[in-house]
Design an enzyme around this catalytic site. Structure first.
Site, PDB file in Angstrom:
ATOM      1  N   TYR A 150       0.758  -1.054   0.267  1.00  0.00           N
ATOM      2  CA  TYR A 150      -0.113  -0.176   0.311  1.00  0.00           C
ATOM      3  C   TYR A 150       1.018   1.058   0.212  1.00  0.00           C
ATOM      4  O   TYR A 150       1.750   2.055   0.824  1.00  0.00           O
ATOM      5  CB  TYR A 150      -0.570   0.121   1.238  1.00  0.00           C
ATOM      6  CG  TYR A 150      -1.949   1.530   1.339  1.00  0.00           C
ATOM      7  CD1 TYR A 150      -3.223   1.394   1.086  1.00  0.00           C
ATOM      8  CD2 TYR A 150      -1.771   2.469   1.859  1.00  0.00           C
ATOM      9  CE1 TYR A 150      -3.688   2.321   0.439  1.00  0.00           C
ATOM     10  CE2 TYR A 150      -2.437   3.353   2.632  1.00  0.00           C
ATOM     11  CZ  TYR A 150      -3.314   3.268   0.984  1.00  0.00           C
ATOM     12  OH  TYR A 150      -4.001   4.519   1.743  1.00  0.00           O
ATOM     13  N   GLU A 168      -3.065   7.695  -3.873  1.00  0.00           N
ATOM     14  CA  GLU A 168      -2.932   6.078  -3.898  1.00  0.00           C
ATOM     15  C   GLU A 168      -2.946   5.303  -4.908  1.00  0.00           C
ATOM     16  O   GLU A 168      -4.012   4.830  -5.497  1.00  0.00           O
ATOM     17  CB  GLU A 168      -4.007   6.220  -3.060  1.00  0.00           C
ATOM     18  CG  GLU A 168      -4.703   4.784  -2.370  1.00  0.00           C
ATOM     19  CD  GLU A 168      -6.194   4.677  -0.985  1.00  0.00           C
ATOM     20  OE1 GLU A 168      -6.172   4.738  -0.090  1.00  0.00           O
ATOM     21  OE2 GLU A 168      -6.762   4.809  -2.019  1.00  0.00           O
TER      22      GLU A 168
END
Length: 371
Positions: A101, A182
């Protein structure tokens, strides 16, 4: 402006960030053609501006062109949390060796920038942040100094090859005037590549004049439709639709609805000088949400007068035809008596008037069947 995944990946490609090969389709036939051109197993991904696609069935795999057409047919038109999938991204299926992530964002709490990284990524990242906070590192970023991707990758336990990708993600953040960049998951493959398998980008509308960003799609979700009408609307996951005037009053109303035992379906602020037309548009948007089982209109008249709100409610009910879901209205303040009289004279069976905020919230929660 929030981008669709395929638009985010267009920006990633511009800045040299590896992404899977693929294309966008709005019909099953187009999906079949893209899959044929790729000539590998593919993934069909609903293009909606919300999370939870995978759990909702909006991400599907296909072994070849015929399967891609079938899966695209299933996904196109799917409703995911009030967002309709008008297009799908057809991409080569990339098998991850590990999922990570990575995100850069504007941190409003500190008034600066923040890097958020984890060696573990995927659909359960929100749960991970709660169950194992140490697995998600947060690093303040000095905008003048920038980032050292290699240092960030090492600190988070990401593979060495992720360092260059992090540098380029920060480049997207700065060069494109983004509020959020993101990637979840950022994957490493068995052959050592690091690839952005997904992408979420939010751009600062105030900087639009100096960019050639991807053009927004026609309004498809409730939030898009509300924005096109100048309404401040956020979709939530409850069953009580909420309309108020002023962000503070709307936030308080959400709390009161929750205390009454139900969950709000949205945040909708019609503003301090709303006209009858704006009120009507707001009610129409909320009643377009299939999750809404009751509506609470909570208005304290000031610049927005209660008679204008009442006129907007009556106008909307006339234009919408048969409305069966109950609408609980609490009017107070400027021209409240006139507004109440307008609603009483209209005698619409869906409308119930309650004089207090707590009473109105309690009735709306009861009529929705609770949470």
């Amino acid at each position: 402006m929030d981008l669709f995944e395929y638009q985010a990946k267009e920006l990633f490609r511009r800045h040299g960030i590896p992404v899977p090969a693929g294309g966008v389709a709005v019909t099953a036939t187009q999906a079949q053609e893209i899959a044929a051109s790729l000539n590998v197993p593919v993934v069909i991904k609903a293009q909606v501006k919300t999370g939870g696609r995978g759990k909702a069935g909006g991400i599907r795999t296909a072994a070849g062109p015929a399967g891609a057409a079938d899966e695209a047919e299933r996904v196109l038109g799917m409703d995911i949390k009030g967002h309709i999938a008008r297009a799908v991204l057809v991409e080569e299926a990339t098998v991850p060796f590990e999922e990570h992530y990575a995100a850069f964002l504007v941190d409003r709490a500190s008034g600066g920038f923040l890097a958020m990284l984890s060696a573990q990524g995927g659909m359960e990242i929100e749960e991970l942040a709660v169950s194992d906070p140490g697995a998600l590192i947060r690093v303040p970023v000095d905008p003048e100094a920038g980032v050292d991707g290699a240092v960030l990758a090492a600190a988070a336990g990401l593979p060495e090859a992720a360092g260059e990708v992090l540098d380029r993600l920060w480049e997207v953040m700065v060069a494109e005037d983004a509020l959020l960049v993101e990637v979840n998951p950022l994957i490493s493959t068995a052959d050592g590549r690091v690839v952005a398998l997904d992408g979420k980008v939010s751009l600062d509308d105030n900087a639009a004049f100096r960019h050639s960003w991807p053009q927004p799609e026609p309004a498809s979700s409730l939030e898009d439709r509300a924005r096109s009408r100048g309404l401040n609307y956020v979709k939530l996951e409850g069953s009580v639709g909420v309309i108020g005037n002023g962000a503070g009053l709307v936030m308080s109303t959400l709390d009161v609805v929750a205390l009454a035992g139900a969950a709000p379906a949205n945040f909708l602020d019609i503003g301090g000088g709303a006209s009858a037309r704006i009120m009507a548009d707001g009610l129409e948007i909320i009643l377009s949400d299939p999750d809404v089982r009751s509506v609470l209109v909570n208005v304290f008249g000031g610049i927005t007068t209660c008679d204008a709100v009442a006129t907007g409610i009556v106008t909307a009910l006339h234009s919408l035809g048969e409305v069966t879901r109950p609408i609980v209205v609490r009017l107070d303040g400027n021209n409240a008596e006139v507004g109440r009289r307008i609603l009483s004279d209209a005698r619409h069976p869906a409308v119930r008037q309650v004089p207090t905020m707590d009473g109105a919230a309690s009735l709306a929660a009861s009529l929705s069947g609770g949470s």
